[in-house]
Design an enzyme around this catalytic site. Sequence first.
Site, mmCIF file in Angstrom:
data_model
loop_
_atom_site.group_PDB
_atom_site.id
_atom_site.type_symbol
_atom_site.label_atom_id
_atom_site.label_comp_id
_atom_site.label_asym_id
_atom_site.label_seq_id
_atom_site.Cartn_x
_atom_site.Cartn_y
_atom_site.Cartn_z
ATOM 1 N N SER A 189 19.365 60.834 43.636
ATOM 2 C CA SER A 189 18.398 60.029 42.891
ATOM 3 C C SER A 189 18.744 58.566 42.726
ATOM 4 O O SER A 189 17.854 57.738 42.598
ATOM 5 C CB SER A 189 18.184 60.631 41.503
ATOM 6 N N THR A 190 20.013 58.228 42.688
ATOM 7 C CA THR A 190 20.372 56.848 42.378
ATOM 8 C C THR A 190 21.388 56.308 43.385
ATOM 9 O O THR A 190 22.145 57.066 43.986
ATOM 10 C CB THR A 190 20.994 56.750 40.970
#
Length: 72
Positions: free
Chosen positions: A20-21
């Site tokens: 996600s990041t």
Amino acid sequence: MNKITSDHLSRSAYVYVRQSTPDQLVNNPESRRRQYALATRAQLLGWENVIVIDDDLGRSGGGTARPGFERC
């Protein structure tokens, strides 16, 4: 007992790799390695056509376009 049939193997196997990041990309290489290893596992189980989609690495799921997910 093997639940994977020839009908399953006649289709493509899709492996959707995602973190996600950007921080996860840098600090969790083991997670990404394991996700990519799923493609090898699918081949070992008999799939000939394994498609890896990793277009969305480092993109949050909330409110962000994920072109790789759309391709699935």
